[in-house]
Scaffold this active site. Structure first.
Site, PDB file in Angstrom:
ATOM      1  N   HIS A 206       0.819  -1.221   0.000  1.00 46.87           N
ATOM      2  CA  HIS A 206       0.000   0.000   0.000  1.00 46.87           C
ATOM      3  C   HIS A 206       0.849   1.266   0.000  1.00 46.87           C
ATOM      4  O   HIS A 206       0.341   2.365  -0.251  1.00 46.87           O
ATOM      5  CB  HIS A 206      -0.945   0.000   1.212  1.00 46.87           C
ATOM      6  CG  HIS A 206      -2.293   0.565   0.916  1.00 46.87           C
ATOM      7  ND1 HIS A 206      -2.510   1.582   0.008  1.00 46.87           N
ATOM      8  CD2 HIS A 206      -3.521   0.246   1.408  1.00 46.87           C
ATOM      9  CE1 HIS A 206      -3.784   1.871  -0.034  1.00 46.87           C
ATOM     10  NE2 HIS A 206      -4.435   1.075   0.788  1.00 46.87           N
ATOM     11  N   ARG A 207       2.129   1.130   0.257  1.00 48.86           N
ATOM     12  CA  ARG A 207       3.014   2.296   0.164  1.00 48.86           C
ATOM     13  C   ARG A 207       3.307   2.643  -1.290  1.00 48.86           C
ATOM     14  O   ARG A 207       3.684   3.773  -1.606  1.00 48.86           O
ATOM     15  CB  ARG A 207       4.336   2.018   0.887  1.00 48.86           C
ATOM     16  CG  ARG A 207       4.210   1.727   2.372  1.00 48.86           C
ATOM     17  CD  ARG A 207       5.528   1.236   2.967  1.00 48.86           C
ATOM     18  NE  ARG A 207       5.989   0.010   2.313  1.00 48.86           N
ATOM     19  CZ  ARG A 207       7.116  -0.624   2.649  1.00 48.86           C
ATOM     20  NH1 ARG A 207       7.873  -0.146   3.631  1.00 48.86           N
ATOM     21  NH2 ARG A 207       7.474  -1.730   2.018  1.00 48.86           N
TER      22      ARG A 207
END
Length: 389
Positions: A362-363
């Protein structure tokens, strides 16, 4: 004389274990010839000689672990020097696993001359602490193969509870990698159902031509092509030259394909999988998987993946999520193809469906990017001619 040193076979490797010497003292060695098996934190690798001559001295006996760069043998011409006994070392997890070393001595009436055995059979026997001399080989010339060891082990494991033996080097490496991934990487999971009727039919058509292609091969090829359309997932989260967090986009699409081994797994890499024909992708997957199970996979074949595909379809798993392998930003979990009732044209019919789950960092990407990737993967697999033209 030329030095043979413990090679650096992976970015995470700091030491290696001499599994066994395939050449004896005084034997001739040619350039490129395999002289030993080296156990790393990922697999058992074959060590090739860069020099020609005779094996003059073995500095590090089989079963001993030394740091990379350590001289383990000498190759050249001249007088052969006897192998020194292993230096006493403090017990460690890496060296506590019972090892089977060839010897001409005997103990309790049992001969300890070298046993003919496949590398994988030796690896399993070593992990289980089994003397290969006690196993009857069913392979050519009485060679002990994987099945012989497994059949020998099965009855004992059914009767004797686990004694908490030390973890193998591969299991330790997996533990370190997964601990870095979870909870280090914020995983995002997205699941999609894909109709596989057309893909199954196409696979059967391909097989009639004599070309063996599996559904997993088709998924790997489609996964690579989908990364062309959604390249944001073909990336890594890492620090830049100034130590600041950055996202590195990869130009090459290299797919790691998870292969289960007796004591863990490895992921041989199909490089440029998006640009190779399906038949080539299939051939590379099956060839490298076979070598991995035999303990003959090359280190460079395990490095450089930018995305990974893991399949548990052969076990009948209907859905699961895979853990991302750093520094990759995503992994695709592929479940079994199942026959289920589906609605098509307002009619209930039997269809073949498969669930896939994307694990994404998700980064690096958000949900919409992951959804776009799965949508493209679904389009490719439901119109599978697009992956072979």
């Amino acid at each position: 004389m030329a030095e043979v040193t413990m090679p650096r076979l992976s970015d995470t490797m700091s030491e290696g274990t001499v599994g066994r010497w395939l050449k004896q003292l005084g034997e001739p060695v040619a350039v490129g010839e395999i002289i030993a098996e080296i156990e790393t934190d990922k697999a058992t690798m074959e060590l090739e000689s860069f020099d020609a001559g005779k094996l003059q001295q073995i500095v590090v006996p089989a079963g001993q672990t030394v740091p990379i760069g350590t001289v383990i043998a000498y190759i050249g011409e001249g007088e052969v020097v006897a192998t020194p006994p292993p230096a006493p070392t403090a017990p460690t997890v890496a060296t506590a696993t019972p090892r089977i070393a060839p010897s001409t001595a005997s103990h309790n009436g049992v001969s300890h001359e070298r046993v003919k055995a496949s590398p994988l059979a030796r690896q399993i026997a070593k992990q289980k602490g089994i003397d290969l001399h006690t196993i009857s080989g069913s392979g050519p010339g009485g060679r002990v193969v994987k099945q012989d060891v497994e059949q020998y082990v099965a009855p004992a494991e059914q009767q004797v509870p686990s004694s908490g033996a030390p973890m193998s080097r591969m299991r330790q490496a997996i533990a370190r990698t997964m601990s870095a991934s979870k909870p280090g990487i914020p995983h995002m999971y997205l699941t999609m159902e894909i109709a596989m009727d057309a893909a199954v039919a196409l696979r059967e058509q391909i097989r009639t031509t004599g070309v063996k292609v599996s559904l997993n091969d088709m998924v790997v090829k489609a996964a690579a092509l989908a990364l062309r359309t959604v390249p944001a997932l073909n990336a890594s989260y890492q620090n830049d030259a100034n130590g600041q967090p950055a996202i590195l986009s990869h130009t090459a699409i290299n797919i790691g394909v998870a292969v289960a081994l007796t004591d863990g797994l490895v992921a041989p890499v199909v490089r440029d999988a998006d640009s190779k024909p399906l038949s080539v992708v299939s051939s590379e997957i099956h060839t490298m998987a076979h070598r991995a199970r035999e303990g003959k996979i090359k280190q460079h074949e395990l490095e450089g993946a930018t995305f990974q595909v893991t399949s548990l379809g052969m076990y009948g798993i209907s859905e699961f999520g895979s853990i991302i392998t750093p520094p990759q930003a995503a992994s695709l979990a592929v479940a079994a193809v199942r026959k289920v009732p589906v609605v098509r044209h307002d009619q209930i019919v039997i269809g073949q469906v498969m669930n896939v789950t994307l694990s994404a960092d998700h980064r690096v990407v958000d949900g919409a990017i992951g959804a776009a990737y799965l949508k493209e993967l679904k389009r490719l697999l439901e119109a599978p001619l697009s992956i072979i033209v």
